[in-house]
Each structure stands twice: as C-alpha cells, then as structure tokens.
Enzyme design. Structure first.
Site, PDB file in Angstrom:
ATOM      1  CD  GLU A   1      -3.062  -1.050  -0.068  1.00 23.37           C
ATOM      2  OE1 GLU A   1      -3.276   0.094  -0.404  1.00 23.37           O
ATOM      3  OE2 GLU A   1      -3.884  -1.834   0.026  1.00 23.37           O
TER       4      GLU A   1
ATOM      5  NE  ARG B   1      -3.592   2.874  -1.058  1.00 23.44           N
ATOM      6  CZ  ARG B   1      -5.037   2.710  -0.524  1.00 23.44           C
ATOM      7  NH1 ARG B   1      -5.630   3.893  -0.217  1.00 23.44           N
ATOM      8  NH2 ARG B   1      -5.734   1.542  -0.375  1.00 23.44           N
TER       9      ARG B   1
ATOM     10  CD  GLU C   1     -10.577  -1.817  -8.863  1.00 20.36           C
ATOM     11  OE1 GLU C   1     -11.787  -1.576  -8.476  1.00 20.36           O
ATOM     12  OE2 GLU C   1      -9.447  -1.761  -8.217  1.00 20.36           O
TER      13      GLU C   1
ATOM     14  CG  ASP D   1      -5.508  -7.091  -7.880  1.00 22.77           C
ATOM     15  OD1 ASP D   1      -4.248  -7.426  -7.204  1.00 22.77           O
ATOM     16  OD2 ASP D   1      -6.605  -6.556  -7.433  1.00 22.77           O
TER      17      ASP D   1
HETATM   18  C1  DMJ Z   1      -6.273   0.480  -5.010  1.00 21.04           C
HETATM   19  O1  DMJ Z   1      -5.476   0.670  -3.768  1.00 21.04           O
HETATM   20  C2  DMJ Z   1      -5.723  -0.092  -6.376  1.00 21.04           C
HETATM   21  O2  DMJ Z   1      -6.172   0.163  -7.232  1.00 21.04           O
HETATM   22  C3  DMJ Z   1      -5.153  -1.651  -5.999  1.00 21.04           C
HETATM   23  O3  DMJ Z   1      -4.585  -2.169  -7.078  1.00 21.04           O
HETATM   24  C4  DMJ Z   1      -6.516  -2.254  -5.661  1.00 21.04           C
HETATM   25  N1  DMJ Z   1      -7.471  -1.711  -4.500  1.00 21.04           N
HETATM   26  C5  DMJ Z   1      -7.493  -0.362  -4.695  1.00 21.04           C
HETATM   27  C6  DMJ Z   1      -8.632   0.157  -5.432  1.00 21.04           C
HETATM   28  O4  DMJ Z   1      -9.719  -0.636  -5.526  1.00 21.04           O
END
Ligand code: DMJ
Length: 456
Positions: A83, A87, A350, A216
C-alpha cells in the site's frame, strides 16, 4: 464534471481531515487506516497528480507545501509495503515527473530506502508488513502458512525501476528482478500463479489463483513493465502473455446468457465468482492486445470488451447502478451479488478504469455512456455534504453510507473519469503507464538512454 467532483472531495478532505490519511465524509473527521501505520497524508499524496492533471493549481500548491513541511517517514510504524509503495512512492514519483519539483524525487527515494529491509528474507521475496523504524518484517497472520501475497510482492516493479532510475542506485531494480527470478524457478500448477508464496521456503502456499484480490496487479505489472521499458523487457512480456494463456484456458468462462467472466481457481476447482477488483482486467487485456501475437490482437481487444460488458452488467443489475464488491455466476444468477457481505461499493475505480482503456483503444461511444452512468450514480448515491462515501448495499433503495472517502477515489476513480472524457493526448499511452493506483510513470525510452549516454 469530474473536476467539480474532485473539488468537492478535496475541499472537504481539506476542511475536515487535512494532513490525516483519509476523510470520514459523514462524521466529518479524519480516518486512519492501519495500512499506512503512522505515516500521514495518504489522500494528499494520492491526489497530487490528479490535482496537477486537472490543473487545480492552487490545490496542487498547498499539497506540495504540505509534503515539504509535514510528510515524515521517520516514524515508528508498521506499514503495508504494498500500500505504501503504490500510493506513496507511486504518488510521489508521478508528482515529480509531472511537476519537476525536486522535493517529490527526494521523498520518493527516501521512502524507497525505508522499504528495503522488507526484502531481508531467505528468498528475497519481501514481507507484507514492515516496521519502518526497526526494519522488522512479518506477514499477514491470515495468509496461508506465513506466505507473502502475489499481488503485494508482485506490485513493486514499476516504482522500484523508477527509484533506481532517479537515484542512480541499482539496489531497487535488483530487488524486484530477484522476485522474478524466484518466480521463474518455480513450477506453476497448470501454468497459473498461486496467490501465496512462502518467503522463507520459497514454496507456494495454498493453490488459490485469482485475477482479482490477492493476484490482480501482479499480472498488470508484468505487462506494464514491458511497456514501461519501451518494449525491451522481453522477460516481463513473456511472463505476461504466458500467464494470460493459462488464465484463458483455466479461468475464463461464459455464462449461459453469454457473459464472459473470470472465475477463481482453488486447487483445480472453479469458484464462479468475479470481484469488482477483477474488472481492471478488461483494460489490461485491451492494453496488451498490441503486443500479442499478430493473429491474437483482435482477440485480446475482444476479451477486454467482453469483460467491460460483464462489469457494466454488474452495475446495471443493482438498484443504485453501482457495482457490488463481488458478483456470481451460479445458483441461477448472473453478474449479481448473492451474499450480503459482497454487496458493498467502496468508490473503487476498476470498472471506470476499464471503460477508460476501452474508450482510448476503440473509441466506441458506449464506454463514455457507461462512464456517464457511473458519474450519475456516484452523484446520486455517494455524494454527501462532507465529500463522497462508499455504500453498504447497492441493491437497496436507500443508502447506508460506510463513511469513508477512500484515497483511491481521488487518485484513480476521478482521474480515470477525467481521462475518459478528455482527448487522447492527455497522458498518452505511448509515453505513460499508470501504476496500479493510477499514478502515471513515464516510459523509459530507449532513445532517452542514448541521449543520457551521449551527454556523459
Ligand atoms: C487501489 O489501492 C488499487 O487500485 C489496487 O490495485 C487495488 N485496490 C484499490 C482500489 O480498488
């Protein structure tokens, strides 16, 4: 419109939660997620590049000043390496590349250095959690026998390549290239990558495979590593297209009414469920179409279009026209959430992200229409006096708000909406790749390398 939305989200964050990680828009106060430990200002760092791209100059300036004066990594805090990377490191890198302000480069490299002890494991596969003061790492207690998570350690590559590029220190790139080496040595069940890998033994944990949560962005970063390298990273390219082949064979299915979906795989058995997170894959398949073998290009675009349609259906089949966290294709339903705890929508990007990629790559007007439907639904159900809030049950007629304005709403959802309704030459795909938090990173062009060489 997305500019007005950004202004509402930002102004309220500023009014009620300035300097804290996120805003609680109903209770009008700050919200601190333990994902960032004591690091503060997640919304500010996540929003920087969106403010820049939307030309919100005043706001970008106040955000920059906050970063200069207050963003501090010398804290005793246990953080999520993933995270914080996507971010904070991603946000700072983009802010640097867009604005050229040195403070962002400096902070990004400083934070990158703080993350390095996470790689001190027998295999070099990093821990999920790290105390950035003591340098002690560990994994999530719930993750299969002490495993690290594919989508976490597999989603460092783009940022770490840029950290080496900007700092001149090769250590960042070495760490992420070693992750690939470990993965390439391992046998993969049916060519698929399980979500769990033990950093001590170097063996897979449970054989769960997902293109949604836990898996993912690993796949996303294989493709984007190749694109970001100006298509020189052949290893990343091969890993991506091989993985997509296995995903098609074992996970992609069609419902009886003809909706294409991506199921989850548990030790050989399929769970016919698709997460909201999985919807990013439509955009990914379309973005990767160009690099697929020539006879497969059209097929990858088509796959992207089908996933986009399925995800749009998951929105359209709710009362609020916003998609649930997960939807199923079993027990007589299609693209509908059946479990109460899968009916929430937390401002995730998404589906809009996939509309944006499909729009740019096909210019089919339906993607703008679908994006517009999402804008209307967000305005109707998520906008509140104090900002934007997630929803507990999108099948209900009355909103029950979860009272969190996620930082990714500003970095991703609103940025992708803005791009969906902008010209293609704003952050063009030839020059930029988006990290998984929608932070644009420049393609490292071969020619630029030569120019650099010539300068020396
Ligand atoms: C975000 O922090 C990023 O897109 C991550 O890849 C998946 N989760 C959240 C958004 O849903």
């Amino acid at each position: 419109v997305s500019l007005q939305m950004m202004k509402h989200a930002w102004d309220n964050y500023k009014r009620y939660a300035w300097g804290l990680n996120e805003l609680k828009p109903i209770s009008k106060q700050g919200h601190s997620s333990n994902l960032f430990g004591n690091i503060q200002g997640a919304t500010i760092v996540d929003a920087l590049d969106t403010l820049y791209v939307m030309e919100m100059k005043e706001e970008f300036k106040e955000a920059t000043e906050w970063v200069e004066k207050n963003l501090d990594f010398n804290v005793n805090a246990e953080i999520s390496v993933f995270e914080v990377n996507i971010r904070f490191v991603g946000g700072l890198l983009s802010a640097y590349y867009l604005s050229g302000e040195e403070v962002f480069r400096k902070k990004a490299v400083e934070l990158g250095e703080k993350l390095l002890p996470a790689f001190n494991t027998p295999t070099g596969i990093p821990w999920a959690l790290l105390n950035i003061k003591s340098g002690i790492g560990r994994n999530w207690p719930w993750a299969s026998g002490g495993s690290s998570i594919l989508a976490e350690f597999g989603t460092l590559h783009l940022e770490f390549i840029h950290l080496s590029h900007l700092s001149g220190n090769p250590v960042f790139a070495e760490k992420v290239m070693n992750i690939r080496k470990v993965l390439n040595r391992l046998d993969k069940p049916e060519g698929l990558y399980p979500n769990y890998l033990n950093p001590s033994s170097g063996q897979w944990g449970q054989h769960h495979v997902s293109i949604g949560g836990l898996g993912d962005s690993f796949y996303e970063y294989l493709l984007k590593a190749w694109l970001m390298s100006d298509k020189t990273d052949e290893e990343g390219k091969k890993m991506y297209y091989d993985a997509v082949q296995a995903i098609e064979t074992h996970l992609i299915r069609k419902s009886s009414s003809g909706l294409t979906y991506i199921a989850e795989w548990k030790g050989g058995l399929l769970e016919h469920k698709m997460g909201h997170l999985t919807c990013f894959a439509g955009g990914m398949f379309a973005l990767g179409a160009d690099g697929a073998p020539p006879d497969k290009t059209g097929h990858h675009i088509e796959l992207g279009a089908e996933i986009a349609r399925t995800c749009h259906e998951s929105y359209d089949r709710t009362s609020m026209k916003l998609g649930p966290e997960a939807f199923r294709f079993d027990g007589g339903v299609e693209a509908i959430a059946t479990r109460q705890n899968e009916k929430y929508y937390i401002l995730r990007p998404e589906v809009i992200e996939t509309y944006m990629y499909m729009w740019r790559l096909t210019h089919d007007p339906k993607y703008r229409q679908w994006g517009w439907e999402a804008v209307e639904a967000l305005e109707k159900h998520c906008r509140v006096d104090g900002g934007y809030s997630g929803i507990r049950d999108v099948y209900n007629n009355h909103e029950s708000h979860d009272d969190v304005q996620q930082s990714f709403f500003l970095s991703e959802t609103l940025k992708y909406l803005y791009l969906l309704f902008s010209e293609d030459d704003l952050l063009p795909f030839e020059h930029w790749v988006f990290n998984t938090e929608a932070h644009p990173l420049p393609v490292l062009h071969k020619d630029d390398e030569n120019k650099e060489e010539n300068k020396k």
